[in-house]
Design a protein around this motif. Structure first.
Motif, PDB file in Angstrom:
ATOM      1  N   LEU A   8       6.332  -4.282  -1.895  1.00  0.00           N
ATOM      2  CA  LEU A   8       6.771  -3.176  -1.051  1.00  0.00           C
ATOM      3  C   LEU A   8       6.542  -3.495   0.406  1.00  0.00           C
ATOM      4  O   LEU A   8       7.398  -3.290   1.256  1.00  0.00           O
ATOM      5  CB  LEU A   8       6.002  -1.912  -1.425  1.00  0.00           C
ATOM      6  N   THR A   9       5.352  -4.021   0.700  1.00  0.00           N
ATOM      7  CA  THR A   9       5.035  -4.368   2.079  1.00  0.00           C
ATOM      8  C   THR A   9       5.966  -5.444   2.593  1.00  0.00           C
ATOM      9  O   THR A   9       6.459  -5.394   3.713  1.00  0.00           O
ATOM     10  CB  THR A   9       3.572  -4.844   2.180  1.00  0.00           C
ATOM     11  N   ALA A  10       6.246  -6.454   1.761  1.00  0.00           N
ATOM     12  CA  ALA A  10       7.125  -7.542   2.193  1.00  0.00           C
ATOM     13  C   ALA A  10       8.519  -7.029   2.501  1.00  0.00           C
ATOM     14  O   ALA A  10       9.121  -7.379   3.516  1.00  0.00           O
ATOM     15  CB  ALA A  10       7.189  -8.616   1.098  1.00  0.00           C
ATOM     16  N   VAL A  11       9.062  -6.165   1.601  1.00  0.00           N
ATOM     17  CA  VAL A  11      10.401  -5.616   1.831  1.00  0.00           C
ATOM     18  C   VAL A  11      10.427  -4.838   3.136  1.00  0.00           C
ATOM     19  O   VAL A  11      11.319  -4.994   3.961  1.00  0.00           O
ATOM     20  CB  VAL A  11      10.806  -4.695   0.662  1.00  0.00           C
ATOM     21  N   ALA A 139       4.915   9.246  -2.032  1.00  0.00           N
ATOM     22  CA  ALA A 139       4.278   7.970  -1.709  1.00  0.00           C
ATOM     23  C   ALA A 139       2.802   7.981  -2.081  1.00  0.00           C
ATOM     24  O   ALA A 139       2.265   6.985  -2.579  1.00  0.00           O
ATOM     25  CB  ALA A 139       4.453   7.657  -0.214  1.00  0.00           C
ATOM     26  N   ARG A 140       2.129   9.113  -1.855  1.00  0.00           N
ATOM     27  CA  ARG A 140       0.720   9.224  -2.252  1.00  0.00           C
ATOM     28  C   ARG A 140       0.573   9.106  -3.762  1.00  0.00           C
ATOM     29  O   ARG A 140      -0.309   8.403  -4.275  1.00  0.00           O
ATOM     30  CB  ARG A 140       0.144  10.559  -1.773  1.00  0.00           C
ATOM     31  N   ASP A 171      13.829   9.589  -5.729  1.00  0.00           N
ATOM     32  CA  ASP A 171      14.375  10.933  -5.553  1.00  0.00           C
ATOM     33  C   ASP A 171      13.981  11.542  -4.209  1.00  0.00           C
ATOM     34  O   ASP A 171      14.774  12.252  -3.579  1.00  0.00           O
ATOM     35  CB  ASP A 171      13.903  11.851  -6.680  1.00  0.00           C
ATOM     36  N   ALA A 172      12.729  11.281  -3.764  1.00  0.00           N
ATOM     37  CA  ALA A 172      12.210  11.923  -2.543  1.00  0.00           C
ATOM     38  C   ALA A 172      12.273  11.020  -1.322  1.00  0.00           C
ATOM     39  O   ALA A 172      11.735  11.361  -0.264  1.00  0.00           O
ATOM     40  CB  ALA A 172      10.759  12.361  -2.776  1.00  0.00           C
ATOM     41  N   ASP A 173      12.926   9.865  -1.443  1.00  0.00           N
ATOM     42  CA  ASP A 173      13.017   8.903  -0.343  1.00  0.00           C
ATOM     43  C   ASP A 173      11.629   8.412   0.083  1.00  0.00           C
ATOM     44  O   ASP A 173      11.349   8.187   1.255  1.00  0.00           O
ATOM     45  CB  ASP A 173      13.734   9.532   0.859  1.00  0.00           C
ATOM     46  N   GLY A 174      10.758   8.260  -0.907  1.00  0.00           N
ATOM     47  CA  GLY A 174       9.414   7.768  -0.618  1.00  0.00           C
ATOM     48  C   GLY A 174       9.378   6.324  -0.186  1.00  0.00           C
ATOM     49  O   GLY A 174       8.435   5.889   0.493  1.00  0.00           O
ATOM     50  N   TRP A 175      10.412   5.547  -0.561  1.00  0.00           N
ATOM     51  CA  TRP A 175      10.426   4.139  -0.144  1.00  0.00           C
ATOM     52  C   TRP A 175      10.525   4.023   1.376  1.00  0.00           C
ATOM     53  O   TRP A 175       9.990   3.080   1.967  1.00  0.00           O
ATOM     54  CB  TRP A 175      11.603   3.411  -0.801  1.00  0.00           C
ATOM     55  N   ALA A 176      11.199   4.969   2.016  1.00  0.00           N
ATOM     56  CA  ALA A 176      11.283   4.948   3.475  1.00  0.00           C
ATOM     57  C   ALA A 176       9.902   5.161   4.093  1.00  0.00           C
ATOM     58  O   ALA A 176       9.565   4.571   5.124  1.00  0.00           O
ATOM     59  CB  ALA A 176      12.252   6.025   3.967  1.00  0.00           C
ATOM     60  N   SER A 180       7.896   2.611   6.515  1.00  0.00           N
ATOM     61  CA  SER A 180       7.309   2.994   7.796  1.00  0.00           C
ATOM     62  C   SER A 180       5.827   2.653   7.857  1.00  0.00           C
ATOM     63  O   SER A 180       5.322   2.201   8.884  1.00  0.00           O
ATOM     64  CB  SER A 180       7.504   4.502   8.026  1.00  0.00           C
ATOM     65  N   VAL A 181       5.123   2.868   6.748  1.00  0.00           N
ATOM     66  CA  VAL A 181       3.701   2.511   6.686  1.00  0.00           C
ATOM     67  C   VAL A 181       3.519   1.014   6.912  1.00  0.00           C
ATOM     68  O   VAL A 181       2.649   0.575   7.677  1.00  0.00           O
ATOM     69  CB  VAL A 181       3.095   2.927   5.327  1.00  0.00           C
ATOM     70  N   ALA A 182       4.356   0.217   6.256  1.00  0.00           N
ATOM     71  CA  ALA A 182       4.241  -1.230   6.390  1.00  0.00           C
ATOM     72  C   ALA A 182       4.526  -1.681   7.810  1.00  0.00           C
ATOM     73  O   ALA A 182       3.836  -2.555   8.358  1.00  0.00           O
ATOM     74  CB  ALA A 182       5.202  -1.914   5.418  1.00  0.00           C
ATOM     75  N   THR A 183       5.546  -1.098   8.441  1.00  0.00           N
ATOM     76  CA  THR A 183       5.896  -1.488   9.803  1.00  0.00           C
ATOM     77  C   THR A 183       4.782  -1.132  10.778  1.00  0.00           C
ATOM     78  O   THR A 183       4.341  -1.963  11.576  1.00  0.00           O
ATOM     79  CB  THR A 183       7.205  -0.800  10.250  1.00  0.00           C
ATOM     80  N   ALA A 184       4.318   0.121  10.720  1.00  0.00           N
ATOM     81  CA  ALA A 184       3.245   0.539  11.622  1.00  0.00           C
ATOM     82  C   ALA A 184       1.973  -0.273  11.387  1.00  0.00           C
ATOM     83  O   ALA A 184       1.281  -0.655  12.327  1.00  0.00           O
ATOM     84  CB  ALA A 184       2.963   2.032  11.439  1.00  0.00           C
ATOM     85  N   SER A 185       1.666  -0.553  10.120  1.00  0.00           N
ATOM     86  CA  SER A 185       0.460  -1.324   9.797  1.00  0.00           C
ATOM     87  C   SER A 185       0.545  -2.737  10.356  1.00  0.00           C
ATOM     88  O   SER A 185      -0.437  -3.274  10.887  1.00  0.00           O
ATOM     89  CB  SER A 185       0.255  -1.376   8.287  1.00  0.00           C
TER      90      SER A 185
END
Length: 732
Positions: A8-11, A139-140, A171-176, A180-185
């Motif tokens: 997930l982080t890599a993507v 996501a949580r 369904d909830a667009d949690g991948w977005a 965002s978490v990966a980018t900010a991190s």
């Protein structure tokens, strides 16, 4: 299932981080705010005093509108952090109130965040995913399900829970959210902290984690207190782009920052806090700070005129009182009360901010032009180690930098810049440690000098890896004053500084007078406050005391490690003028403040984080322009140039080659499991695409994710092949 979270982080990094990795338009992007924008926060008649003596807020009012990005400025200790705390709801008021638009969420990043009871038990992931909404909740739940399934992959119930959580993410667009978490991190350099608890983090790590959590929270109002503290230059540039981007165009941001370039790029409005009052300054594109200074100058001029008129009226009123009133009627009583009002008006105008910076008495024998041109510090093959890493039960030594050689002349002005953790502070501390060991470190307490001398063991080489001429070295540390120092009073601190001046510089009977003058020069005007513990001062006031100790020692070499942290605009400008116009020694400045670097330094030592130090002959702006002009597929460090001769360049290349060959086994051991995990994820995506063949939208999304993931795998394979080829080469 460790591969799931890694993939997930890599993507996310591949698909989103590219948008922020190069940003050639680093310039102020002011957007004038129309009055038609909807108000979001109303601050009305605010009153606040921490000690009952000084008013941080005195009948202060302010309205913040949707889309407004407001920077708050003012001298150290005036109450900027208090104002932000009031807006965020973490500070109680003595009077007045704050109203927030119904349904609007306020998110705050304090100057020292995540220190409340219970914060230490949170994980970094808890902080990053603390926002509201179905997407964040999904996501949580996914993170919890993935962790449980990874711990026990044979449990059918956990496998089913993980499957449901995966479906809910789509369904909830949690991948977005994960993206965002990966980018900010990645941009805030906290991706390696994901599995840790807040209690394990340093102060700087807590600040970066809290900032990332706030940006991801979905808050309508972001309250940020010194958001650039503990960020390296690259993270600051990303943050200013993000805050000024369309993504946050509807959000309201109110912040305090000492970084003038950052404030110019982000803010659309400026509010000054002075004497408990709030003054909004009109702004124009590209000139936020200039507009503020012009507005303040006009206000002070008007105040001076008003004070002059008040003094004239006061003389008349006092004369009336001295003559004695024939009739003590209500009108006469009013006149007596009016005297008190006029007295306050006449005394209320004070020019704040500018410091009377001045070096201590100079030793003319050390200040001749001949000596100013001589080399005063020689660094020979210096290396520093970060520690030891263990990969597959084999230890590999981790290095900050290797074989650094350099000569510093008495009139050099050098900026030290680079990535967080690359070794900037470590590099300058090596010189400080040598100075302390030789008894040449000045402007520090005995405790600090002893600690610096003990720190010398961290650096490679024998005692002459760093050679100092007959010089004094002054060091302004990034770390704040110790608890022991904060238990003393400002007067005690000033007396200690005076006592360290050369013998005979101050007569024993004049010590108190000299210390009082010194405190006033650094904007400690209130004599009563001189007897209170330093611990009661604001962060900026404590930093001014540290600056006072270093400058008063009048060193030959001035080493300043992030001096702009916690200093207000006036103090920063005073420091800038002093270093540019008055200081006559060598300067070594560690900073991410681009304005300060441009004004004071003409050479850079750059630590990109790859294990070596390079020299760039030019300003910070010129260096950044060079980076921004680079093609996207070039590494930033390809544009780090060395102004030495060809043999020095060859020596550096050979050293770099040896370092990379030495670290190759460790790096290969890290790459292989990453490649395996990503390839397993690719196979999983292929299976999902086959199963969802009838759902065109889902197949398209999966295909896009596969392309991004494959690109990441290709990069890792390229790195792996290069390392294998390096090991296969015969050493020269």
């Amino acid at each position: 299932m460790a591969c799931v979270m890694r993939c997930l982080t890599a993507v996310a990094v591949v698909t989103l981080a590219a948008a922020f990795s190069k940003s050639p338009q680093h310039r102020p992007r002011q957007t004038l705010l129309h009055d038609s924008a909807q108000p979001v926060v109303w601050c009305e008649n605010l009153a606040k005093s921490h000690d009952g003596l000084r008013l941080q807020l005195d009948d202060a009012s302010l309205t913040l509108r949707e889309g407004q990005r407001c920077v708050v400025v003012g001298h150290n200790g005036c109450g900027k952090s208090t104002l932000l705390g009031v807006i965020a709801g973490t500070e109680a008021l003595d009077g007045g109130g704050v109203r927030v638009k119904k349904g609007a969420k306020v998110t705050c990043v304090e100057q020292e965040p995540l220190t409340a009871p219970g914060d230490g038990a949170k994980s970094v992931r808890d902080v990053l995913l603390s926002g509201d909404g179905r997407d964040v909740a999904a996501a949580r739940a996914y993170a919890a399900a993935a962790a449980a399934y990874e711990a026990d992959p044979g449990d059918a119930a956990l496998a089913k829970r993980f499957e449901r959580a995966s479906d809910a993410m789509s369904d909830a667009d949690g991948w977005a959210v994960e993206a965002s978490v990966a980018t900010a991190s990645a941009k805030l350099n906290i991706d390696h902290l994901q599995g840790r608890s807040v209690a394990e983090l340093s102060g700087g790590e807590r600040k970066r984690v809290s900032l990332a959590g706030a940006l991801l929270s979905g808050g309508d109002v972001l309250v940020l207190d010194e958001p650039t503290n503990h960020l390296d230059l690259w993270a600051v540039r990303w943050l200013e782009d993000y805050l000024a981007s369309e993504v946050l165009s509807s959000k309201t941001v109110v912040f305090v920052s000492h970084d003038r370039t950052f404030a110019e790029a982000v803010a659309t409005s400026l509010v000054e806090l002075d004497g408990g009052k709030l003054y909004e300054h009109s702004t124009r594109a590209g000139g936020l700070v200039e507009a503020y200074l012009e507005g303040k100058a006009k206000r002070l001029a008007d105040s001076q005129s008003a004070a002059s008129a008040a003094r004239s009226q006061l003389r008349d009123e006092l004369a009336w009182l001295r003559r004695g009133a024939k009739a003590r009627q209500s009108k006469s009583t009013e006149r007596i009360a009016r005297v008190d009002v006029l007295q306050h008006k006449a005394e209320d105008v004070k020019q704040r901010g500018d410091l009377g910076l001045e070096a201590g008495a100079a030793d003319d024998a050390r200040r001749t032009e001949e000596r100013r041109k001589r080399t005063v510090v020689t660094i020979d093959d210096l290396g520093a180690r970060a520690g030891v890493a263990t990969v597959d039960d084999e230890d590999y030594e981790e290095r900050l930098f290797d074989e650094f050689s350099y000569e510093i002349a008495h009139n050099d002005r050098i900026g030290v810049v680079g990535a967080n953790g690359a070794g900037k502070s470590t590099l300058v501390k090596a010189i400080v440690a040598q100075a302390a060991r030789e008894g040449r470190l000045v402007g520090a307490t005995d405790e600090d000098i002893a600690a610096a001398a003990a720190d010398a063991a961290r650096y490679d080489g024998d005692d002459d890896a760093i050679v100092l001429a007959n010089i004094k070295v002054g060091y302004y540390a990034q770390t704040p004053l110790s608890e022991a120092a904060c238990a003393a009073t400002p007067m005690d601190f000033a007396l200690d500084v005076i006592s360290r001046r050369p013998s005979g510089a101050v007569a024993s009977g004049d010590l108190i007078a000299a210390a009082s003058t010194l405190l006033k020069r650094y904007q400690f005007e209130d004599g009563a406050a001189w007897a209170a513990p330093i611990a009661k001062l604001s962060g900026g006031e404590k930093r001014r005391l540290q600056m006072m100790a270093v400058l008063d020692a009048n060193p030959d070499v001035m080493i300043l490690d992030e001096p702009s942290n916690d200093l207000d605009l006036g103090a920063l400008q005073s420091l800038e003028r002093f270093l540019s116009d008055d200081f006559k020694g060598a300067l070594l400045l560690v900073s991410h403040d681009r304005s300060l670097l441009d004004a004071t330094c003409d050479t850079l030592l750059v630590l990109p984080g790859d294990g070596y130090v390079s020299s760039f002959p030019g300003s910070m702006t010129e260096y950044l322009e060079l980076l921004d002009a680079a093609p996207d597929d070039d590494d930033d460090d390809d544009f780090v140039v060395d102004d030495g001769a060809d043999d020095k360049a060859a020596k550096k290349r050979e050293s770099d080659l040896r370092r990379r060959r030495h670290n190759a086994p460790r790096d290969i051991a890290k790459l292989e499991p990453q490649i395996e995990a990503l390839e397993a994820e690719l196979a999983g995506i292929d299976g999902d695409m086959e199963a969802a063949a009838a759902d065109t939208a889902k197949v398209t999304a999966l295909y896009d994710a596969r392309l991004a993931l494959q690109a990441r795998v290709d990069v890792l394979y390229r790195d792996w092949e290069a390392l294998e080829a390096l090991l296969a080469e015969e050493p020269a």
